[in-house]
Design an enzyme around this catalytic site. Structure first.
Site, PDB file in Angstrom:
ATOM      1  N   ASP A  64      -8.785  -8.685   4.068  1.00 40.99           N
ATOM      2  CA  ASP A  64      -8.451  -7.618   5.008  1.00 40.99           C
ATOM      3  C   ASP A  64      -9.520  -7.488   6.084  1.00 40.99           C
ATOM      4  O   ASP A  64     -10.263  -6.505   6.097  1.00 40.99           O
ATOM      5  CB  ASP A  64      -8.304  -6.294   4.240  1.00 40.99           C
ATOM      6  CG  ASP A  64      -7.709  -5.194   5.094  1.00 40.99           C
ATOM      7  OD1 ASP A  64      -7.149  -5.500   6.159  1.00 40.99           O
ATOM      8  OD2 ASP A  64      -7.799  -4.017   4.682  1.00 40.99           O
ATOM      9  N   GLU A  81       0.818  -1.215   0.000  1.00 41.36           N
ATOM     10  CA  GLU A  81       0.000   0.000   0.000  1.00 41.36           C
ATOM     11  C   GLU A  81       0.854   1.269   0.000  1.00 41.36           C
ATOM     12  O   GLU A  81       0.551   2.230   0.697  1.00 41.36           O
ATOM     13  CB  GLU A  81      -0.966  -0.007   1.197  1.00 41.36           C
ATOM     14  CG  GLU A  81      -1.935  -1.172   1.153  1.00 41.36           C
ATOM     15  CD  GLU A  81      -2.984  -1.151   2.255  1.00 41.36           C
ATOM     16  OE1 GLU A  81      -4.093  -1.641   2.003  1.00 41.36           O
ATOM     17  OE2 GLU A  81      -2.697  -0.646   3.361  1.00 41.36           O
ATOM     18  N   GLU A  89     -12.669  -2.008  12.024  1.00 38.99           N
ATOM     19  CA  GLU A  89     -12.662  -1.321  10.732  1.00 38.99           C
ATOM     20  C   GLU A  89     -13.839  -1.716   9.843  1.00 38.99           C
ATOM     21  O   GLU A  89     -14.548  -0.865   9.330  1.00 38.99           O
ATOM     22  CB  GLU A  89     -11.338  -1.589  10.016  1.00 38.99           C
ATOM     23  CG  GLU A  89     -11.258  -0.934   8.640  1.00 38.99           C
ATOM     24  CD  GLU A  89      -9.892  -1.097   7.990  1.00 38.99           C
ATOM     25  OE1 GLU A  89      -9.013  -1.740   8.597  1.00 38.99           O
ATOM     26  OE2 GLU A  89      -9.719  -0.578   6.877  1.00 38.99           O
TER      27      GLU A  89
END
Lengths: 680, 680
Positions: free
Chosen positions: B369, B290, B397
Site C-alpha cells: 500500500d 476494507e 500518505e
C-alpha cells in the site's frame, strides 16, 4: 420512561421492593420526606413486600414518640446524614410469610436529619437492616464527601464521543447539544445514587469544551433543572468549569487569578449561579493538565488558581474540587530523568497550607492514571493541612471498558486500606476522610450512560453500587458489598447468587492476570485504551514507559539508581519499594527494571510469570460463559443476552492479550515457555 | 478567486506566462479552441511573454495553410491527443529581447485533435518546446489513461477528515456537505491538470459514504457542474460508486450482479447520468475491500461485479475502473500462512480474460500500500488480456504527508521502468499502457485540497506535475521533469533552480533513509500513519508485519521457507528475490527474515544499516533548512514561510524516526552502534 416491566431498574427494582415491609409508617417533616413517600409508593407497585413493619421518624417526631430508649443525643451528634436503626422480632419466624397482616419483624429508623432518614430508608430497601436484636445501631458515613463526576459532553466529541471514557452509550443528561427534554431516567439515576449514599454529583466533563462551558452562564437553566432532580435525593450539583472562562465567556483579556477584574467576574458568575440554585455545590476544575488552561500561564500556582474560585463560592457555602492530575504530557521519552509518577507530588505537596478551607484537592488513588495495578499516590499523606478527596474510576477505562467483567471494589478497597506508614498509621481512606474541621472523602468517575442497562455491561452496575457503599464506609468488605448488590438486584435465588459471586468476586484479579504484568501498566492501544499494544505508549509524550528490551523490563523508580520516586513514601514503604527483595511481586515492574530471569517471591521467573498468568487467565475466562449460561431463565432475558455477547468479546480480547503479550516477550527475551504452550 | 497577485497559480503563473511568445495566432475550430483563447488572455495578463511567435492550428487549418511540409498523415495516425511542434529561429539571438516587435523564434503547433492542440499549447507554456531546429516533432501520450482520483468526502468524516489521506486542507470541490458555490479554484485546477496531460478525474472518495453516494442520483447536478469545468480542459469526470447502491439508493433487496433487477437498476442510473453528462467518464469502484460492499456477498467474483457496471456504461462509451486493492483486512497475525502481499494476485490473476472491454483493473504499483519502498506488484504482468491501470499515490500518505519534502517521481520512475522479465521483457509501464485494442495507463491519488498552495507543502506541487508528465511519457527522466517544474513555477533564476534541485531531487531516498529500513514498510502510527511506531501494525488484523525479535527482522516471502510470494514473479525476479544473496539490499526485509548481523551487499550489517541510515538521514535533513533560507526574497514570501515552518517539522519528525528506530532495534538486538552515536 419505559414501564417498570421493560426497564432495567438496577438495584431499586422488584427485588429491592421485596425488602420493604408490608406496613410502613412515615412520620417526618423536612425536605426529603416527600421523596421517601413517593419511593414507598413506587416500590410498593413493584412488589408487595415482606411481612412486618417499618417506622420512619425524624428526630423531633422520634423524641415525641414512645421510642424513649432511642439514642437521641448520639444520633444528633452523628449529624444530619446519620440514622439510627433498630430491628425487633415479634416471636414469629421471619421466613414464614403466611400470616397475612401479622408482622414478623418491626424495623424502626430515626433520621439524624433529612438525608439521614432517606439513607436509613434506603438501607432497609437494600436489605442492609440487621437481624432482629432489639438494639439500636447508629449509622453515619465515614466520609463527608461522596461524589460522582460525569465526563459528559453536550455535543458528541469527534474523538472522545459524548461521554469521555464512557462505555455505556451516550449521555444520560444531554442530547443533540442540549439538556434532554425527558429526564425520567435521571430521576431514577438520582435514586440509585442516593440509595448508596452519594451526596454530590458533577454533571459535565472536566475537559470543558465550548458548549459545555456555557452551562455556567447562558445554559444555567439546564443546571437548574438537573439540580431540582438531584435535590430531591439530597444530592448537590457541581459544574466542571474552565479556568479560561473569564476570557472565553466573559470577554476579559486575562484569567489571571490575581487580577481583580477576573476575581470580580468569578464573583458575579457565582452570585448568579446561587441566585438560581441556592444549594449549588460548586466547581470541579482540571487546570494546567493535558492541555486545559490554568494559572501557570500567568506565573501563578495551583493554590492561587483554586483560591480564586473558592473565594467566589465561599459566601454561598460552595466548594472547589481542584484536580491534582497534573503532569507533563509533552514529555520526551528520551529523557529518563522525568517521571510522570512524581508529577502530582512535585506539583502539590509543596502547596500544603496554601489552600482555602473550601478547596478540596482531588487526588487520583494512584500516581499514574487508574491502571489495573499501580502503587498508591504519595500525595495522599503529604498534605496534612489540605482537604483531600481520593479520586477513583468507576468507568472501566483501563479495566475492560465494560466489555470485560471486572468488579473493582477489591482493588479500591486495597487502596483505601493502604496504611500510610508503620503500625497505627492512618489508611489512605482515613487521611482522605480528614477531620471535622477539614472533611474530605471520595470522588469517582461514573460509568453510566443512556444504555438500557445503565452501564453497558449489566454486571458493571456492581461497581457503581460498590463505589457508593465504600464511600460511605471504607471498611466495608468487597465481598459483602457484592452480596448486597446481588440480593438487591437479582433477589435471593441461591444459584443466581453463587454464580454471580463466582463471576465477579475475583474478576479484577482475573483481568489483571491476562493484561499488563506485574504492575507495569499502560500496554494498551493509544487513544481509546482498549486491547493490548505493548509498545503503544513507549515512545510517546505521555510519560508512560516500560523500557522492555531483550534483557529485562520495568521502570527503575528507586532512589539509588532510578527516578527517586520510591523515596516519596513514608517508611516502611520507601524501604519496601526501594529493594527488589522486599517489593511486592505485583508492583515489581512499577518500581524496578529487572531481568526476565529475576525470581519473584512466588518462585517463578518474571518471564514465566508473564507467560503463565496470560495463559492461565485466558483459560479462566473461558470458564465464565458456561457458568453464565446456567443462569438463563433465572435473570431477565435481555440482560442475559447482553452479558453473553460481552463474554464472547471478553474471550476474544483475553485471547488477544494472551497471545500478543506472550509473543512480544518471547520475541524480546528468546526464553522458552517452560510449559510448552503455543507462542505465535 | 483571489486576484492573481495574491493567489498561488502553481506552474501556470507568471513564469509560465513568460514562456508564451509575444505574437500568438490561433486558427482552429473545435471544442477546446475557446479554452486556449482564454488561457492566452489570462497568461498575457500575467507577463508580456518572450519575443517570437506561436502559431496554433488544427489539422484542417494546417492542411489548408502554407505549412505543406508538416507530417499530416503521421499526426493524424497519432490520434486526437497528439500534436506536432516545430521551432524555427529567425537568425537573431533568442536571448536578446531588445528587438521590440521582432521575433526571435517562431513556434508552430498543429493539433491532431482538440486535445492535441491544447496539449501542444500547454507544452509551449510549460517551456517544453525544443530549441530551434526547423524539424517537426510529433508528441503523443504513451498512455491512453492518465487519471487522477480524488478521495474527497462531501461531509467531513469523523476519522478521515474531508479528504481521506488528504494533507492539504479540505476539499477543493465540496464544502458543508454540498458542492462549493465558487468553483473558480477548480477551474484553475483543471488547467493545471490539462497542462500536464491529465484526461480523466474521479471526483469522490472510493470509500463511498452515504452523502457522496447521492452524487449518482439526487446530487447529479453537482457532477454536471464539475463536468462542465473539466470538459473545458478535455478532462472526463468519473464517479466513485458503492457496489451496494441498488440497495442503499435504489431500495432493492439485493445488489447481486447476476440479478436482473440489479442490472436494470444500473442501466437506468447510467442512462440518467449520460442524459445529463453525455461525455461522462464512468465509475471507479472499491469493492470487497476494507469493508466496502462487493460481489462476494452473493458468491460472485470481481469479474461479475465489474462487468455488471461495465454493461450499464457500455452503450454510452463509459468505463469502469475496478480496484485490485483487495485483501483480508481481518487477518490474524498469529496465522503466518496468510500474506497480504499475495492477495491482489490471488484474487485477480485467475480472472484474466473474464473482464469486459470497458473494464480497467486498477492495480497499486506495489503489493502492499504505497510504502516508501516495496516490490512491484506481480499482478501487472499476470493479466495479459485485461486492461490495466497502474495506481500511484501522489498524496503522501506514507511518505511524509506533505510535511516532509519528498519528490516522488524517482520512485514512480523506478517502478514504471521495472522490467517484467529477462532481456527485452516489457516494463511495468509498457504492460499497463497496453495496446490499441486494450489501452491502459496510469491512475493516481491526488494531493490537492483547499490549501492556498494547493498541496499543503508548496514543494509537493512537483509531485502533481511529475505524475502528469510520467503518465504522458513514462520514459521521461525524473530530474528533467523536476527542472521543467521548477522553471515553470519559479522561473529561471539559477540560485533558485539549483537550490530546489538539491532539496528535491533525492528527497525520496532521504525520506526512506530515516524511516522504515530495507523495504520492511509499515512502521507508522496506526490510523493516521504519520510518525514512527515500529510495532504499530505488528499485532493487528491489517496483515502488515515485520516479525522483529531479539535475533532478526523481516518477512520470509520465499518459496523455500516462506509464504511463496517471491515465486509469483517471472524469472529472473523469482530467483533474484528468492535468495538472500541476490535480493537487492533495499528489498531485503521485504523478502527475507534475516539476523541483525546479516551483511548487506553494501558490506554493512543490517543492524548497522538501521543505525547509520537513520542517523545519517537526520543529519542530511538538518542541511535542508539553511539551504532553503538562501531563497528568502527569491521566492514568494508566504510560500517561503510555509516551507520554512514545514522544514522545522520535518527536522523534528526525522529526529523522532531516528531515535525511535535506533532505540527500538538496540533494545531488541543488544548490539552497539559501531559509530558510538547516542542511543536513548
Amino acid at each position: 420512561m419505559k414501564t417498570p416491566s421493560s426497564t432495567d431498574l438496577a438495584w431499586l427494582g422488584e427485588h429491592a421492593a421485596a425488602h420493604l415491609p408490608a406496613q410502613v409508617r412515615l412520620r417526618a417533616d423536612g425536605p426529603l420526606t416527600g421523596t421517601i413517600g413517593s419511593e414507598i409508593d413506587r416500590l410498593r407497585s413493584l412488589a408487595p413486600g415482606v411481612p412486618g413493619s417499618l417506622t420512619l421518624l425524624d428526630l423531633p417526631q422520634a423524641r415525641a414518640s414512645t421510642l424513649d430508649d432511642a439514642p437521641f443525643e448520639e444520633l444528633a451528634a452523628a449529624g444530619e446524614e446519620a440514622y439510627a436503626l433498630r430491628s425487633r422480632g415479634d416471636g414469629s419466624d421471619r421466613g414464614d410469610d403466611s400470616a397475612g397482616d401479622a408482622s414478623s419483624a418491626r424495623l424502626e429508623v430515626i433520621g439524624g436529619g433529612a438525608r439521614g432518614l432517606l439513607y436509613g430508608f434506603y438501607a432497609v430497601v437494600l436489605g442492609l437492616a440487621p437481624a432482629p436484636s432489639g438494639a439500636w445501631t447508629i449509622h453515619s458515613p465515614g466520609n463527608s464527601i461522596r461524589m460522582l463526576d460525569h465526563w459528559d459532553n453536550m455535543i458528541v466529541h469527534p474523538a472522545m464521543g459524548q461521554v469521555e471514557r464512557g462505555y455505556a452509550g451516550g449521555s444520560l443528561f444531554y442530547e443533540d447539544g442540549e439538556l434532554r427534554e425527558d429526564l425520567t431516567r435521571v430521576e431514577h439515576y438520582s435514586r440509585l445514587l442516593a440509595s448508596v449514599g452519594i451526596n454530590r454529583v458533577a454533571i459535565n466533563n472536566v475537559n470543558v469544551h465550548a458548549r459545555e462551558a456555557t452551562l455556567l452562564t447562558e445554559r444555567l437553566g439546564s443546571v437548574v433543572r438537573l439540580a431540582e432532580i438531584f435535590r430531591a435525593q439530597g444530592i448537590a450539583v457541581f459544574l466542571s468549569v474552565s479556568f479560561a472562562s473569564p476570557i472565553t465567556l466573559g470577554g476579559l483579556a486575562t484569567s489571571d487569578p490575581l487580577d481583580e477584574g477576573v476575581q470580580a467576574w468569578w464573583r458575579r458568575v457565582a452570585d448568579a449561579v446561587y441566585a438560581a440554585i441556592p444549594d449549588f455545590g460548586g466547581f470541579v476544575v482540571k487546570a494546567d493538565s493535558e492541555g486545559q488552561p490554568g494559572p501557570f500561564a500567568y506565573g501563578r500556582d495551583h493554590a492561587d488558581g483554586a483560591n480564586l474560585l473558592a473565594r467566589a463560592l465561599a459566601p454561598h457555602g460552595g466548594e472547589v474540587f481542584w484536580r491534582a492530575f497534573v503532569y507533563d504530557h509533552r514529555q520526551d521519552w528520551r529523557d529518563r530523568s522525568t517521571d510522570r509518577a512524581r508529577a502530582a507530588y512535585d506539583h502539590f505537596a509543596p502547596l500544603d497550607r496554601r489552600f482555602d478551607d473550601n478547596v478540596i484537592v482531588q487526588v487520583k488513588h494512584g500516581p499514574l492514571d487508574f491502571q489495573t495495578r499501580e502503587a498508591v499516590s504519595p500525595v495522599i499523606g503529604a498534605m496534612p493541612t489540605t482537604r483531600l478527596a481520593v479520586e477513583l474510576q468507576v468507568t472501566q477505562e483501563y479495566t475492560g471498558q465494560q466489555k470485560h467483567v471486572c468488579y473493582l471494589a477489591p482493588w479500591w478497597s486495597e487502596n483505601l486500606r493502604f496504611p500510610s506508614g508503620e503500625d497505627d498509621a492512618p489508611t489512605m481512606a482515613q487521611i482522605a476522610a480528614g477531620s471535622a474541621e477539614r472533611p474530605g472523602g471520595m470522588v469517582a468517575v461514573s460509568n453510566v450512560g443512556d444504555d438500557e442497562f445503565w452501564t453497558g455491561h449489566p454486571l458493571a452496575q456492581s461497581n457503581l453500587f460498590a463505589l457508593g457503599r465504600l464511600a460511605w464506609d471504607w471498611t466495608a468488605d468487597a465481598d459483602s458489598i457484592l452480596d448486597e448488590w446481588i440480593s438487591a438486584t437479582f433477589g435471593v435465588d441461591q444459584a443466581v447468587r453463587s454464580t454471580l459471586r463466582e463471576l465477579l468476586a475475583e474478576s479484577w484479579l482475573l483481568y489483571e492476570s491476562y493484561t499488563a504484568p506485574l504492575g507495569v501498566g499502560f500496554m494498551v492501544r493509544p487513544g481509546h485504551h482498549y486491547g493490548p499494544d505493548v509498545d503503544g505508549y513507549e515512545y510517546t509524550p505521555w510519560g508512560t514507559y516500560h523500557f522492555a528490551d531483550r534483557d529485562g523490563i520495568g521502570v527503575d523508580r528507586t532512589v539509588a539508581t532510578g527516578t527517586g520516586y520510591a523515596g516519596l513514601y513514608p517508611e516502611p514503604w520507601a524501604s519496601v519499594y526501594e529493594s527488589v527483595d522486599t517489593c511486592p511481586d505485583e508492583l515489581l515492574l512499577f518500581f524496578h527494571h529487572v531481568p526476565y530471569t529475576q525470581r519473584l517471591h512466588s518462585g517463578k521467573t518474571v518471564i514465566q510469570h508473564i507467560y503463565d498468568s496470560r495463559a492461565d487467565g485466558y483459560e479462566r475466562v473461558l470458564q465464565l460463559r458456561p457458568r453464565w449460561q446456567q443462569l438463563a431463565g433465572l435473570v431477565p432475558g435481555p440482560l442475559h443476552e447482553r452479558v453473553t455477547t460481552l463474554l464472547i468479546e471478553q474471550e476474544r480480547s483475553a485471547g488477544e492479550w494472551r497471545d500478543q503479550l506472550r509473543t512480544y516477550f518471547h520475541r524480546a527475551s528468546g526464553i522458552a515457555d517452560e510449559t510448552g504452550r503455543p507462542i505465535y
